[in-house]
Design an enzyme around this catalytic site. Structure first.
Site, PDB file in Angstrom:
ATOM      1  N   PRO A   1      11.312   9.583 -13.678  1.00 41.33           N
ATOM      2  CG  PRO A   1      13.066   8.692 -12.436  1.00 41.33           C
ATOM      3  CD  PRO A   1      11.937   9.670 -12.359  1.00 41.33           C
ATOM      4  CD  GLU A   2       7.843   8.518 -19.053  1.00 42.72           C
ATOM      5  OE1 GLU A   2       7.330   7.696 -19.822  1.00 42.72           O
ATOM      6  OE2 GLU A   2       7.936   9.732 -19.326  1.00 42.72           O
TER       7      GLU A   2
ATOM      8  NE  ARG B   1     -10.911   3.464 -18.876  1.00 41.73           N
ATOM      9  CZ  ARG B   1      -9.859   3.027 -18.176  1.00 41.73           C
ATOM     10  NH1 ARG B   1      -9.419   1.803 -18.368  1.00 41.73           N
ATOM     11  NH2 ARG B   1      -9.267   3.799 -17.309  1.00 41.73           N
TER      12      ARG B   1
END
Ligand SMILES: [Zn+2]
Length: 332
Positions: free
Chosen positions: A33-34, A194
């Site tokens: 689950p997010e 990044r």
């Protein structure tokens, strides 16, 4: 660890479907689950258990609990004051122990928290205390209104932990910003500085907490960014768009109570509906909703990544291997 969830070839396969076609989008792709699914469960619990007092704790299998004895010793007598979502897990904020006599030196006179991580198959919901327990119920918290808050988890990849203030602060220190709260400036600065692939960055919980495979792929499709692009190669406008669409997607998914792909249900036992709105995730070999090209799958950042090869052009020199299309799609 890579776990096959729906392929049927692994002993860990949840679906038990022996598809064998390469169509299975759970293959070697841990599904948890997010943010929207956890927020959905948290909202359900906020409506139903905040203000209740825990009277006692009963545990079954405990191999997914940090310190089972701590739960039994320190939870009874505490009020559930709030249910917060933090990234992909929940924190039940607990009052000091009420009516325990003299303040104890064991931390019971101070607030604490119960960390609840649903793992892949965890579910937590209140039930009438007299109702028989579902299979795989491993933790029951008797509440002061004759209900039990029950945690069930067939696979036990979830986690429960009693945390007093200091361990809790330590636990939370490693996590980055909430994607619903991060400012455009911070998101753009971080992303564009990044050298990691954008898919890896979105999944990196020390950068953003709460995003997993589904919502990373959906937001990259919406922003027309290939998952293998390096963060520093994105233009500021692209990074800004990505933040905006990620937020919109997460907010819409919360409204629709998340995506039910495996066996996710909310605290009231209802499945989510956002899976009907997926545009990339799990759609390998199906037409792109924007341009009609077939959605492809590649492994990026160790995870299955679904993208449109036309709308999301691959970065030049990218060595990412795109998977062969499922047989029935190649024949069409
Ligand atoms: Zn497309």
């Amino acid at each position: 660890m890579r776990i096959a969830l729906g392929c049927g070839f692994s002993r860990l396969c949840v679906a038990g479907l022996r598809c064998g076609s390469g169509m299975c989008y759970f293959v070697c792709d841990p599904l948890m689950p997010e943010l929207p699914e956890v927020e959905t469960v948290a909202r359900g619990l906020r409506r139903t258990i905040v203000g209740r007092r825990i009277l006692s704790v009963r545990l079954g299998k405990t191999d997914f609990i940090d310190d089972p004895v701590a739960l039994e010793q320190h939870l009874p007598g505490r009020l559930i004051q709030a249910v917060e979502r933090y990234g992909k897990f929940m924190l039940l904020r607990l009052s000091p122990v009420i009516g325990g006599g003299a303040p104890a030196a064991n931390g019971d006179a101070a607030p604490a928290a119960l960390l609840v991580h649903l793992g892949m198959t965890g579910q937590i919901a209140p039930n009438p205390a007299g109702q028989p327990c579902e299979k795989h119920t491993h933790a029951c918290f008797l509440l002061d209104d004759n209900r039990e808050l029950r945690y069930t988890d067939a696979r036990r990849f979830g986690r429960l932990a009693y945390l007093s203030a200091e361990p809790l602060a330590e636990e939370l220190r490693a996590f980055g910003a909430d994607p619903l709260e991060i400012s455009a400036e911070e998101f753009v600065t971080q992303t564009c500085s990044r050298s990691a692939r954008i898919k890896a960055l979105l999944l990196d919980q020390s950068f953003l907490r709460g995003v997993g495979n589904i919502y990373a792929d959906e937001s990259l499709w919406r922003a027309k960014i290939h998952p293998a692009r390096l963060g520093k190669t994105l233009k500021k406008g692209q990074a800004s768009t990505l933040r905006r669409v990620l937020r919109e997607i997460l907010e819409k998914a919360i409204l629709m109570r998340g995506s039910s792909i495996s066996d996710f249900i909310d605290a009231e036992g209802r499945p989510g509906e956002y899976q009907r709105h997926h545009r990339a995730y799990g759609r390998e070999g199906e037409g792109c909703y924007r341009c009609g090209a077939l959605i492809r799958r590649a492994i990026v950042a160790g995870r299955s990544s679904y993208f449109c090869p036309k709308c999301q052009p691959a970065p030049r020199g990218s060595a990412v291997r795109v998977m062969r299309l499922p047989a029935k799609r190649r024949a069409e």
